[in-house]
Design an enzyme around this catalytic site. Structure first.
Site, mmCIF file in Angstrom:
data_model
loop_
_atom_site.group_PDB
_atom_site.id
_atom_site.type_symbol
_atom_site.label_atom_id
_atom_site.label_comp_id
_atom_site.label_asym_id
_atom_site.label_seq_id
_atom_site.Cartn_x
_atom_site.Cartn_y
_atom_site.Cartn_z
ATOM 1 N N GLU A 1 6.651 4.504 -7.447
ATOM 2 C CA GLU A 1 6.165 5.225 -6.253
ATOM 3 C C GLU A 1 7.114 5.067 -5.324
ATOM 4 O O GLU A 1 7.350 4.110 -4.602
ATOM 5 C CB GLU A 1 4.643 4.491 -5.904
ATOM 6 C CG GLU A 1 3.751 4.469 -6.790
ATOM 7 C CD GLU A 1 2.733 5.910 -6.709
ATOM 8 O OE1 GLU A 1 2.856 6.588 -5.962
ATOM 9 O OE2 GLU A 1 2.136 6.210 -7.724
ATOM 10 N N GLU B 1 15.996 10.089 3.243
ATOM 11 C CA GLU B 1 14.717 9.972 3.914
ATOM 12 C C GLU B 1 14.833 9.137 5.152
ATOM 13 O O GLU B 1 15.743 8.220 5.388
ATOM 14 C CB GLU B 1 13.834 9.005 3.134
ATOM 15 C CG GLU B 1 12.453 8.841 3.543
ATOM 16 C CD GLU B 1 11.532 7.956 2.549
ATOM 17 O OE1 GLU B 1 12.522 6.949 1.779
ATOM 18 O OE2 GLU B 1 10.507 7.779 2.597
ATOM 19 N N GLY C 1 8.319 1.822 -3.639
ATOM 20 C CA GLY C 1 9.487 1.273 -2.665
ATOM 21 C C GLY C 1 10.422 2.842 -2.819
ATOM 22 O O GLY C 1 10.085 3.678 -3.109
ATOM 23 N N SER C 2 11.741 2.113 -2.373
ATOM 24 C CA SER C 2 12.698 3.373 -2.298
ATOM 25 C C SER C 2 13.300 3.722 -3.634
ATOM 26 O O SER C 2 13.001 3.067 -4.724
ATOM 27 C CB SER C 2 13.923 2.695 -1.222
ATOM 28 O OG SER C 2 14.602 1.598 -2.077
ATOM 29 N N ASN D 1 5.863 -1.207 4.156
ATOM 30 C CA ASN D 1 5.201 -0.248 5.303
ATOM 31 C C ASN D 1 3.766 -0.253 5.465
ATOM 32 O O ASN D 1 3.046 -0.337 6.520
ATOM 33 C CB ASN D 1 5.782 0.958 5.107
ATOM 34 C CG ASN D 1 5.544 1.754 3.786
ATOM 35 O OD1 ASN D 1 5.198 1.101 2.927
ATOM 36 N ND2 ASN D 1 5.423 2.960 3.699
ATOM 37 N N CYS E 1 5.203 6.981 3.698
ATOM 38 C CA CYS E 1 6.115 7.433 2.712
ATOM 39 C C CYS E 1 5.735 9.061 2.628
ATOM 40 O O CYS E 1 6.441 9.945 2.370
ATOM 41 C CB CYS E 1 5.836 7.000 1.178
ATOM 42 S SG CYS E 1 3.914 6.936 0.985
HETATM 43 P P1 NAD Z 1 12.604 -1.230 -1.016
HETATM 44 O O1 NAD Z 1 12.846 -0.429 -2.103
HETATM 45 O O2 NAD Z 1 13.506 -1.721 -0.175
HETATM 46 O O3 NAD Z 1 11.646 -2.645 -1.330
HETATM 47 C C1 NAD Z 1 10.609 -2.467 -2.213
HETATM 48 C C2 NAD Z 1 10.544 -3.836 -3.149
HETATM 49 O O4 NAD Z 1 11.547 -3.990 -3.800
HETATM 50 C C3 NAD Z 1 10.386 -5.213 -2.065
HETATM 51 O O5 NAD Z 1 9.417 -6.102 -2.752
HETATM 52 C C4 NAD Z 1 11.860 -5.492 -2.309
HETATM 53 O O6 NAD Z 1 11.814 -7.001 -2.174
HETATM 54 C C5 NAD Z 1 12.152 -5.424 -3.584
HETATM 55 N N1 NAD Z 1 14.142 -5.148 -3.498
HETATM 56 C C6 NAD Z 1 14.516 -4.650 -2.636
HETATM 57 N N2 NAD Z 1 15.698 -4.460 -3.237
HETATM 58 C C7 NAD Z 1 15.617 -4.828 -4.604
HETATM 59 C C8 NAD Z 1 16.615 -5.043 -5.460
HETATM 60 N N3 NAD Z 1 17.880 -4.738 -5.112
HETATM 61 N N4 NAD Z 1 16.523 -5.424 -6.690
HETATM 62 C C9 NAD Z 1 14.995 -5.733 -7.078
HETATM 63 N N5 NAD Z 1 14.097 -5.478 -6.045
HETATM 64 C C10 NAD Z 1 14.344 -5.293 -4.830
HETATM 65 O O7 NAD Z 1 11.531 -0.308 -0.029
HETATM 66 P P2 NAD Z 1 10.998 -0.601 1.297
HETATM 67 O O8 NAD Z 1 12.182 -0.706 2.244
HETATM 68 O O9 NAD Z 1 9.973 -2.000 1.194
HETATM 69 O O10 NAD Z 1 9.819 0.540 1.384
HETATM 70 C C11 NAD Z 1 10.302 1.713 1.906
HETATM 71 C C12 NAD Z 1 10.189 2.779 0.687
HETATM 72 O O11 NAD Z 1 9.174 2.948 0.162
HETATM 73 C C13 NAD Z 1 10.524 4.171 1.214
HETATM 74 O O12 NAD Z 1 11.496 4.732 0.537
HETATM 75 C C14 NAD Z 1 9.323 4.723 1.240
HETATM 76 O O13 NAD Z 1 9.213 6.084 1.006
HETATM 77 C C15 NAD Z 1 8.912 4.007 -0.266
HETATM 78 N N6 NAD Z 1 7.390 4.219 -0.362
HETATM 79 C C16 NAD Z 1 6.600 5.008 -1.252
HETATM 80 C C17 NAD Z 1 5.187 4.852 -1.267
HETATM 81 C C18 NAD Z 1 4.483 5.535 -2.400
HETATM 82 O O14 NAD Z 1 3.327 5.421 -2.403
HETATM 83 N N7 NAD Z 1 5.265 6.535 -3.194
HETATM 84 C C19 NAD Z 1 4.384 4.214 -0.432
HETATM 85 C C20 NAD Z 1 5.411 3.434 0.412
HETATM 86 C C21 NAD Z 1 6.477 3.463 0.464
#
Ligand code: NAD
Length: 454
Positions: free
Chosen positions: A206, A330, A184-185, A111, A240
């Site tokens: 995060e 979310e 990430g999520s 994002n 996020c």
């Molecule tokens: P995501 O968790 O789908 O992916 C994040 C990363 O994890 C990517 O690099 C992806 O390749 C990897 N990944 C995905 N599935 C995986 C798995 N099964 N095993 C290992 N690695 C895996 O998140 P996203 O869709 O890229 O981002 C959106 C999420 O991130 C939202 O929930 C958002 O709130 C959160 N976010 C948090 C912050 C923060 O600073 N707290 C900032 C930005 C986004």
């Protein structure tokens, strides 16, 4: 894994322990970002039409500010910090040494695909670690430019990018790292935490959350609407810490809805699809997920879509059912549910329905109400009478709590996060109190007073 082994060997050469070495590396990164700033904007635009203004403000200039601040402060942060000694060890001098963990893995989301890969990297390097950065596969153009910039700035045994999707990420997570920084999520956060536990690797997670914005009956409504709309529809709702849903006092709900509609139109015009200031949903899968969330909901505004372009206009939803898909987790898109409340018990019922959010916002002119919300609810961070801005002060650590994450960073907190704090007491030899050694001759009544010496 070959790249990791190279980084382990390099870390063992001790070169990253030299603060000047770290500074030179960060200056090269700074230069690369400056030179390629327009290319970065183009790459993120190609990924999901993020407006150039938003990329400059929230991605490139954000990290350039971070590098500048880090370069200025890192010598100070890296110095052993002297703390007062305890009487027990007198005479001694006591210090906290900042030691790099070693080999760090950074996994980034899509994002803010540039900022969220580079900001932790700056700190990891400043603190003397090596790093592997795994960008998100969902934003391939940004992943490519991240790789180019990092390759041009660092030797691969110091910092490298490994591009790839879930499989690559899992392969990386199976290795033994000294620190893992994941953004990430929550779903994937749990996978990361589990993998890290196998090696007792410390982590920062995060994550996201369902962030409430509370608007009470005393709020300045038109200002509130403007600030909520800005924070929510920036990056097309894919932030996020954006508002996930609004809880508004029923007496001002109509006024707020009216002001929200006006703010959306003031910001993006009558034909939002044509606005160059409005991004797109990042992928077709994400877009379809958002469309699904709108099924059966009563719309107050928006809801326009274009399948060709993953376009979903800023959308206001009236009083969604708690058991609907929209309110399950979310949202992470340009859909804003508006829920009215009558009493503070209603607010509690809604907020406690979810895990601890990453952010909470309160719009109110009543100090006692502002204070009550901050004290009563646990959340990562937030703002009173605004949204998102808590991320813009380097002196405020940024991170979640409970379901929204573990650990926090930005500014000095970032440097500290990527450093092990090694406690050292330097004992003097000129005096020796015999009291601690056997045979224990000190009368027990004196031992019972020892607490005063710690
Ligand atoms: P995501 O968790 O789908 O992916 C994040 C990363 O994890 C990517 O690099 C992806 O390749 C990897 N990944 C995905 N599935 C995986 C798995 N099964 N095993 C290992 N690695 C895996 O998140 P996203 O869709 O890229 O981002 C959106 C999420 O991130 C939202 O929930 C958002 O709130 C959160 N976010 C948090 C912050 C923060 O600073 N707290 C900032 C930005 C986004």
């Amino acid at each position: 894994m070959q790249q990791l082994q190279k980084q382990r060997d390099f870390f063992n050469t001790q070169q990253t322990k030299d603060v000047e070495f770290r500074k030179k590396a960060l200056k090269r990164l700074q230069q690369e970002i400056i030179v390629r700033e327009d290319d970065i904007c183009d790459a993120i635009y190609a990924d999901f039409k993020k407006p150039k203004f938003e990329t400059l403000a929230a991605e490139t200039q954000f990290v350039l500010g971070d590098i500048k601040h880090t370069l200025k402060k890192m010598s100070l942060w890296a110095q052993p910090q002297r703390v007062s000694a305890s009487l027990m060890n007198w005479p001694s001098s006591d210090f906290i040494y900042k030691e790099p963990y070693g080999n760090v893995l950074i996994i980034a989301p899509w994002n803010y695909p540039f900022q969220l890969a580079i900001a932790p990297l700056i700190a990891a390097v400043a603190a003397g670690n090596t790093a592997v950065v795994k960008p998100s596969e969902v934003t391939p153009n940004t992943a490519k430019i991240l790789s180019e910039i990092i390759t041009a700035s660092f030797k691969p045994e110091h910092v490298t990018v490994i591009e790839g999707g879930v499989e690559t990420s899992q392969e990386l997570l199976a290795q033994k790292w000294n620190y893992i920084f994941f953004t990430g999520s929550s779903r994937v956060g749990k996978i990361v935490y589990e993998s890290a536990a196998k090696h007792l690797t410390p982590v920062t997670l995060e994550l996201g959350g369902k962030n409430p914005t509370i608007v009470d009956e005393t709020a300045s409504i038109s200002k509130a609407a403007k600030r909520i709309v800005w924070g929510k529809f920036l990056n097309a709702g894919q932030t996020c810490i954006a508002t996930d849903y609004i809880l508004v006092h029923q007496s001002v709900k109509d006024k707020l809805v009216h002001a929200l509609k006006k703010s959306i139109t003031d910001s993006y015009g009558q034909n939002i699809e044509k606005s160059t200031d409005y991004a797109r949903t990042v992928s077709h899968t994400h877009y379809l997920g958002l469309k699904q969330m709108l099924k059966g909901q009563e719309l107050l505004f928006g809801g326009e879509t274009n399948d060709e372009d993953n376009y979903l206009s800023p959308t206001l939803v009236n009083e969604p059912k708690l058991e609907s898909k929209l309110m399950e987790g979310e949202i992470f898109g340009p859909i804003l549910p508006i829920i009215s409340y009558e009493t503070e018990a209603d607010i509690e019922k809604h907020i406690n329905n979810y895990g601890k959010p990453l952010a909470t916002y309160v719009f109110s002119n009543k100090k006692s109400f502002q204070k009550k919300i901050i004290a009563k609810y646990s959340f990562g961070g937030g703002a009173i009478n605004d949204t998102l801005i808590q991320i813009t002060n380097k002196k405020l650590p940024f991170g979640g709590v409970g379901a929204s994450g573990i650990g926090s960073y930005h500014g000095k907190a970032s440097f500290d996060l990527f450093s092990h704090h090694k406690s050292i007491i330097k004992k003097s030899n000129w005096f020796e109190a015999p009291l601690r050694y056997p045979p224990y001759n000190l009368p027990i009544k004196f031992v019972k007073k020892v607490k005063h010496l710690f």
